[in-house]
Design a protein around this motif. Structure first.
Motif, mmCIF file in Angstrom:
data_model
loop_
_atom_site.group_PDB
_atom_site.id
_atom_site.type_symbol
_atom_site.label_atom_id
_atom_site.label_comp_id
_atom_site.label_asym_id
_atom_site.label_seq_id
_atom_site.Cartn_x
_atom_site.Cartn_y
_atom_site.Cartn_z
ATOM 1 N N ARG A 286 0.848 -1.194 0.000
ATOM 2 C CA ARG A 286 0.000 0.000 0.000
ATOM 3 C C ARG A 286 0.882 1.243 0.000
ATOM 4 N N PHE A 287 0.470 2.269 -0.724
ATOM 5 C CA PHE A 287 1.241 3.503 -0.752
ATOM 6 C C PHE A 287 1.381 4.093 0.647
ATOM 7 N N ALA A 288 0.372 3.939 1.485
ATOM 8 C CA ALA A 288 0.452 4.447 2.856
ATOM 9 C C ALA A 288 1.592 3.797 3.626
ATOM 10 N N ASP A 289 1.947 2.561 3.259
ATOM 11 C CA ASP A 289 3.040 1.864 3.936
ATOM 12 C C ASP A 289 4.413 2.433 3.571
ATOM 13 N N LEU A 290 4.488 3.258 2.534
ATOM 14 C CA LEU A 290 5.757 3.868 2.131
ATOM 15 C C LEU A 290 6.122 5.064 3.000
ATOM 16 N N ILE A 291 5.122 5.657 3.634
ATOM 17 C CA ILE A 291 5.373 6.829 4.471
ATOM 18 C C ILE A 291 6.242 6.405 5.653
ATOM 19 N N GLY A 292 7.334 7.144 5.841
ATOM 20 C CA GLY A 292 8.285 6.825 6.902
ATOM 21 C C GLY A 292 9.450 5.970 6.437
ATOM 22 N N CYS A 293 9.378 5.452 5.209
ATOM 23 C CA CYS A 293 10.506 4.669 4.681
ATOM 24 C C CYS A 293 11.699 5.592 4.432
ATOM 25 N N GLN A 294 12.903 5.061 4.644
ATOM 26 C CA GLN A 294 14.114 5.802 4.327
ATOM 27 C C GLN A 294 14.437 5.581 2.861
ATOM 28 N N ALA A 295 14.831 6.673 2.195
ATOM 29 C CA ALA A 295 15.190 6.618 0.780
ATOM 30 C C ALA A 295 16.704 6.712 0.652
ATOM 31 N N PHE A 296 17.269 5.798 -0.124
ATOM 32 C CA PHE A 296 18.706 5.753 -0.360
ATOM 33 C C PHE A 296 18.972 5.834 -1.853
ATOM 34 N N ASP A 297 20.171 6.351 -2.207
ATOM 35 C CA ASP A 297 20.559 6.282 -3.615
ATOM 36 C C ASP A 297 21.172 4.912 -3.873
ATOM 37 N N GLU A 298 21.566 4.654 -5.095
ATOM 38 C CA GLU A 298 22.084 3.333 -5.457
ATOM 39 C C GLU A 298 23.429 3.015 -4.817
ATOM 40 N N ALA A 299 24.117 4.046 -4.315
ATOM 41 C CA ALA A 299 25.394 3.839 -3.623
ATOM 42 C C ALA A 299 25.188 3.600 -2.128
ATOM 43 N N GLY A 300 23.931 3.656 -1.674
ATOM 44 C CA GLY A 300 23.638 3.410 -0.260
ATOM 45 C C GLY A 300 23.637 4.647 0.611
ATOM 46 N N ASN A 301 23.717 5.834 0.012
ATOM 47 C CA ASN A 301 23.697 7.095 0.771
ATOM 48 C C ASN A 301 22.258 7.455 1.128
ATOM 49 N N LEU A 302 22.039 7.827 2.381
ATOM 50 C CA LEU A 302 20.704 8.226 2.827
ATOM 51 C C LEU A 302 20.327 9.551 2.184
ATOM 52 N N LEU A 303 19.189 9.545 1.487
ATOM 53 C CA LEU A 303 18.680 10.765 0.859
ATOM 54 C C LEU A 303 17.672 11.468 1.745
ATOM 55 N N GLY A 304 16.835 10.693 2.447
ATOM 56 C CA GLY A 304 15.803 11.279 3.294
ATOM 57 C C GLY A 304 14.740 10.270 3.659
ATOM 58 N N VAL A 305 13.596 10.795 4.102
ATOM 59 C CA VAL A 305 12.477 9.974 4.563
ATOM 60 C C VAL A 305 11.229 10.352 3.783
ATOM 61 N N VAL A 306 10.457 9.347 3.364
ATOM 62 C CA VAL A 306 9.236 9.574 2.604
ATOM 63 C C VAL A 306 8.187 10.219 3.509
ATOM 64 N N LEU A 307 7.706 11.390 3.096
ATOM 65 C CA LEU A 307 6.672 12.112 3.843
ATOM 66 C C LEU A 307 5.269 11.742 3.382
ATOM 67 N N SER A 308 5.115 11.559 2.061
ATOM 68 C CA SER A 308 3.792 11.252 1.518
ATOM 69 C C SER A 308 3.927 10.735 0.091
ATOM 70 N N VAL A 309 2.822 10.243 -0.413
ATOM 71 C CA VAL A 309 2.722 9.847 -1.817
ATOM 72 C C VAL A 309 1.681 10.768 -2.418
ATOM 73 N N THR A 310 2.102 11.577 -3.376
ATOM 74 C CA THR A 310 1.200 12.546 -3.983
ATOM 75 C C THR A 310 0.809 12.078 -5.376
ATOM 76 N N GLU A 311 -0.318 12.553 -5.823
ATOM 77 C CA GLU A 311 -0.812 12.163 -7.143
ATOM 78 C C GLU A 311 -0.842 13.377 -8.059
ATOM 79 N N PHE A 312 0.163 13.465 -8.896
ATOM 80 C CA PHE A 312 0.199 14.464 -9.948
ATOM 81 C C PHE A 312 0.102 13.704 -11.259
ATOM 82 N N ALA A 313 -0.640 14.257 -12.202
ATOM 83 C CA ALA A 313 -0.710 13.584 -13.499
ATOM 84 C C ALA A 313 0.673 13.613 -14.127
ATOM 85 N N PRO A 314 1.108 12.606 -14.787
ATOM 86 C CA PRO A 314 0.441 11.347 -15.064
ATOM 87 C C PRO A 314 0.810 10.218 -14.094
ATOM 88 N N THR A 315 1.575 10.490 -13.043
ATOM 89 C CA THR A 315 2.023 9.418 -12.154
ATOM 90 C C THR A 315 2.016 9.852 -10.693
#
Length: 169
Positions: free
Chosen positions: A98-127
């Protein structure tokens, strides 16, 4: 009890208490079965327990009837409510989340560096987009939720791997 929102109730239809709704689930055939229990939820009112009598629809639009609602006047009280159900009664197929389950997940780049934390999932067209609070500045940035950018999602570990391109951050 934790609930999830599966539809938005819009307005009554006809005189026998049917109500127009928009599906907010990817699995309407599983969620909208006769006899299922729901709660109509809206700010300022107590949740209203409902039992699905029938559901007929086309695409994301549905007409619902509920055992407890017998007139257009009763259906009018549900206008603008979210239709919620017990999360435990709404399992997901393997590999889905569920998209709600993504809130609070830590986001990393492909090298493993912490980018931040997911605040929300927004809906802008087209994705849909992940709104992420940067770990270094606290400012938000957005990542389109498509395979080109979101490489892996591990909801249990609360970890998302993102392919960063120039200008994204």
């Amino acid at each position: 009890m934790e609930t999830i929102t599966v539809a938005r109730l819009l307005k009554p239809f006809a005189l026998r208490g049917e109500i127009h709704a928009i599906s907010l689930t990817e699995f309407p055939k599983d969620r909208f079965k006769k006899g299922r229990s729901f709660f109509a939820v809206k700010a300022g009112i107590d949740p209203i327990p409902l039992t699905l009598k029938s559901a007929r629809g086309q695409g994301d639009a549905y007409l619902f009837t509920f055992e407890e609602i017998r007139s257009v006047e009763e259906a009018e009280t549900l206008k603008g409510c979210d239709l919620n159900m017990n999360k435990e009664e709404a399992p997901l197929p393997e590999g889905y989340f569920r998209f709600a389950d993504l809130i609070g997940c830590q986001a990393f780049d492909e090298a493993g560096n912490l980018l931040g934390v997911v605040l929300s999932v927004t809906e802008f067209a087209p994705t849909k987009n992940l709104k992420i609070k940067r770990a270094d500045t606290g400012k938000p940035f957005y990542v389109p939720f498509i395979d080109a950018f979101v490489k892996t999602v591990d909801v249990e570990a609360k970890r998302i791997e993102i392919h960063v391109v120039e200008g994204m951050l």
